[in-house]
Design a protein around this motif. Structure first.
Motif, mmCIF file in Angstrom:
data_model
loop_
_atom_site.group_PDB
_atom_site.id
_atom_site.type_symbol
_atom_site.label_atom_id
_atom_site.label_comp_id
_atom_site.label_asym_id
_atom_site.label_seq_id
_atom_site.Cartn_x
_atom_site.Cartn_y
_atom_site.Cartn_z
ATOM 1 N N VAL A 121 0.837 -1.200 0.000
ATOM 2 C CA VAL A 121 0.000 0.000 0.000
ATOM 3 C C VAL A 121 0.873 1.250 0.000
ATOM 4 N N ALA A 122 1.940 1.248 0.780
ATOM 5 C CA ALA A 122 2.845 2.402 0.793
ATOM 6 C C ALA A 122 3.457 2.628 -0.585
ATOM 7 N N ALA A 123 3.793 1.549 -1.287
ATOM 8 C CA ALA A 123 4.424 1.667 -2.599
ATOM 9 C C ALA A 123 3.467 2.251 -3.637
ATOM 10 N N ALA A 130 -0.280 -19.433 -0.790
ATOM 11 C CA ALA A 130 -0.751 -20.129 -1.989
ATOM 12 C C ALA A 130 -1.757 -21.217 -1.619
ATOM 13 N N GLN A 131 -1.458 -21.983 -0.561
ATOM 14 C CA GLN A 131 -2.391 -23.020 -0.110
ATOM 15 C C GLN A 131 -3.699 -22.419 0.388
ATOM 16 N N THR A 132 -3.586 -21.366 1.171
ATOM 17 C CA THR A 132 -4.775 -20.768 1.782
ATOM 18 C C THR A 132 -5.689 -20.154 0.734
ATOM 19 N N ASN A 133 -5.094 -19.526 -0.271
ATOM 20 C CA ASN A 133 -5.892 -18.894 -1.324
ATOM 21 C C ASN A 133 -6.733 -19.910 -2.089
ATOM 22 N N ALA A 134 -6.298 -21.164 -2.080
ATOM 23 C CA ALA A 134 -7.028 -22.216 -2.797
ATOM 24 C C ALA A 134 -7.809 -23.132 -1.854
ATOM 25 N N ASN A 135 -7.894 -22.769 -0.573
ATOM 26 C CA ASN A 135 -8.570 -23.623 0.404
ATOM 27 C C ASN A 135 -10.057 -23.301 0.434
ATOM 28 N N PRO A 136 -10.925 -24.257 0.052
ATOM 29 C CA PRO A 136 -12.356 -23.951 -0.003
ATOM 30 C C PRO A 136 -13.017 -23.856 1.363
ATOM 31 N N ALA A 137 -12.368 -24.372 2.408
ATOM 32 C CA ALA A 137 -12.985 -24.383 3.729
ATOM 33 C C ALA A 137 -12.928 -23.016 4.400
ATOM 34 N N PHE A 138 -11.739 -22.422 4.438
ATOM 35 C CA PHE A 138 -11.620 -21.126 5.115
ATOM 36 C C PHE A 138 -10.706 -20.155 4.376
ATOM 37 N N GLY A 139 -10.261 -20.520 3.169
ATOM 38 C CA GLY A 139 -9.337 -19.665 2.430
ATOM 39 C C GLY A 139 -9.916 -18.313 2.084
ATOM 40 N N GLY A 140 -11.162 -18.296 1.613
ATOM 41 C CA GLY A 140 -11.774 -17.035 1.223
ATOM 42 C C GLY A 140 -11.896 -16.078 2.382
ATOM 43 N N GLU A 141 -12.326 -16.591 3.535
ATOM 44 C CA GLU A 141 -12.489 -15.747 4.718
ATOM 45 C C GLU A 141 -11.139 -15.243 5.222
ATOM 46 N N THR A 142 -10.136 -16.107 5.223
ATOM 47 C CA THR A 142 -8.811 -15.719 5.728
ATOM 48 C C THR A 142 -8.173 -14.683 4.821
ATOM 49 N N MET A 143 -8.211 -14.911 3.514
ATOM 50 C CA MET A 143 -7.620 -13.961 2.583
ATOM 51 C C MET A 143 -8.345 -12.622 2.643
ATOM 52 N N ALA A 144 -9.673 -12.659 2.761
ATOM 53 C CA ALA A 144 -10.439 -11.422 2.829
ATOM 54 C C ALA A 144 -10.060 -10.617 4.065
ATOM 55 N N ARG A 145 -9.905 -11.299 5.186
ATOM 56 C CA ARG A 145 -9.625 -10.611 6.438
ATOM 57 C C ARG A 145 -8.283 -9.885 6.411
ATOM 58 N N TYR A 146 -7.269 -10.527 5.831
ATOM 59 C CA TYR A 146 -5.921 -9.986 5.931
ATOM 60 C C TYR A 146 -5.420 -9.280 4.673
ATOM 61 N N PHE A 147 -6.060 -9.530 3.528
ATOM 62 C CA PHE A 147 -5.542 -8.975 2.285
ATOM 63 C C PHE A 147 -6.477 -7.991 1.589
ATOM 64 N N ASP A 148 -7.771 -8.067 1.864
ATOM 65 C CA ASP A 148 -8.712 -7.243 1.106
ATOM 66 C C ASP A 148 -8.479 -5.737 1.215
ATOM 67 N N PRO A 149 -8.121 -5.190 2.381
ATOM 68 C CA PRO A 149 -7.910 -3.731 2.427
ATOM 69 C C PRO A 149 -6.847 -3.253 1.442
#
Length: 252
Positions: free
Chosen positions: A108-110, A157-176
């Motif tokens: 974000v700074a960049a 990479a694993q989490t982004n493709a994890n159907p169980a909780f990947g979407g929620e985890t990536m959204a929480r930490y990367f979406d902003p």
């Protein structure tokens, strides 16, 4: 006949010696936060646990790792892992956010610096310049940050493709960070719809995490012409790929 009085003990006698002071009973163990100890690398106990968990999760995934295995790898008691982090999911989240904060703060700074520089110089932003600013930091960390950052890239990479909780985890930490990127993309492609922008990012996201995971897939596919560990070249290609992809997807 010998005297019944025994001779005084010699200085090195190991028998108990009488003392005028009362015997002090051991104090019960104190409850509360355990004292942190240092390992050989200088990291405290908590960091040692995080490092061990990160390496194991990156190799075996969330479901393939137990708290006991993390404790054994970190060289600590299982109770300490539970004390610092609670459940396995809470430990996983702690591992995930530790480096996500660094990645996203730098990205974000960049892009903010790039935006400000273009405004000051009176020049319009380009997709190539914007994606160069946004994509380069994670590649640089994987190149120069040591094994921990490579473990983390594989974990993402694993989490982004994890159907169980990947979407929620990536959204929480990367979406902003991603939403800030898309705000600036909109300035470059003002006619793009939200739907187009989100699909364009979705396609880039998969390519980005797969590449950072260094799976060796491209090595085999190309017969050795391309190396998954050549992250500098990978980033150069991805900047061009991202810019062209966004233009193609966002055409009305």
């Amino acid at each position: 006949m010998t005297s019944s009085r025994s001779a005084p003990p010699m200085p090195d006698d190991t028998s108990p010696k009488p003392t005028a002071t009362a015997v002090v009973e051991p104090k019960p163990a104190r409850r509360g936060r355990p004292k942190k100890v240092k390992d050989d690398s200088g990291s405290d106990t908590r960091d040692s646990i995080l490092n061990a968990a990160e390496g194991l999760f990156s190799q075996h995934g969330f479901y393939g790792v137990t708290i006991r295995e993390v404790a054994r790898e970190a060289g600590v008691d299982t109770a300490l892992v539970h004390y610092y982090f609670g459940s396995k999911k809470e430990l996983f989240d702690a591992v995930f956010i530790r480096r996500a904060e660094v990645w996203n703060a730098e990205r974000v700074a960049a892009i903010n610096r790039y935006h400000e520089t273009c405004a000051q110089d009176g020049e319009g932003m380009t997709l190539e310049g914007l994606f160069e600013a946004f994509l380069r930091p994670p590649f640089q960390w994987s190149l120069t940050g040591g094994p921990g950052w490579k473990h983390y890239a594989a974990l993402v990479a694993q989490t982004n493709a994890n159907p169980a909780f990947g979407g929620e985890t990536m959204a929480r930490y990367f979406d902003p960070a991603i939403r800030r990127l898309l705000e600036l993309v909109r300035e470059i492609l003002p006619e793009a719809t939200d739907t187009q922008l989100y699909w364009a990012w979705h396609n880039l996201s998969g390519a980005l995490t797969l590449t950072l995971g260094e799976t060796g897939r491209i090595d085999r596919l190309s017969g050795g012409l391309c190396k998954s560990g050549d992250l500098g070249a990978a980033c150069d290609h991805m900047v061009k790929f991202a810019a062209a992809g966004f233009r193609a997807v966002c055409q009305n």
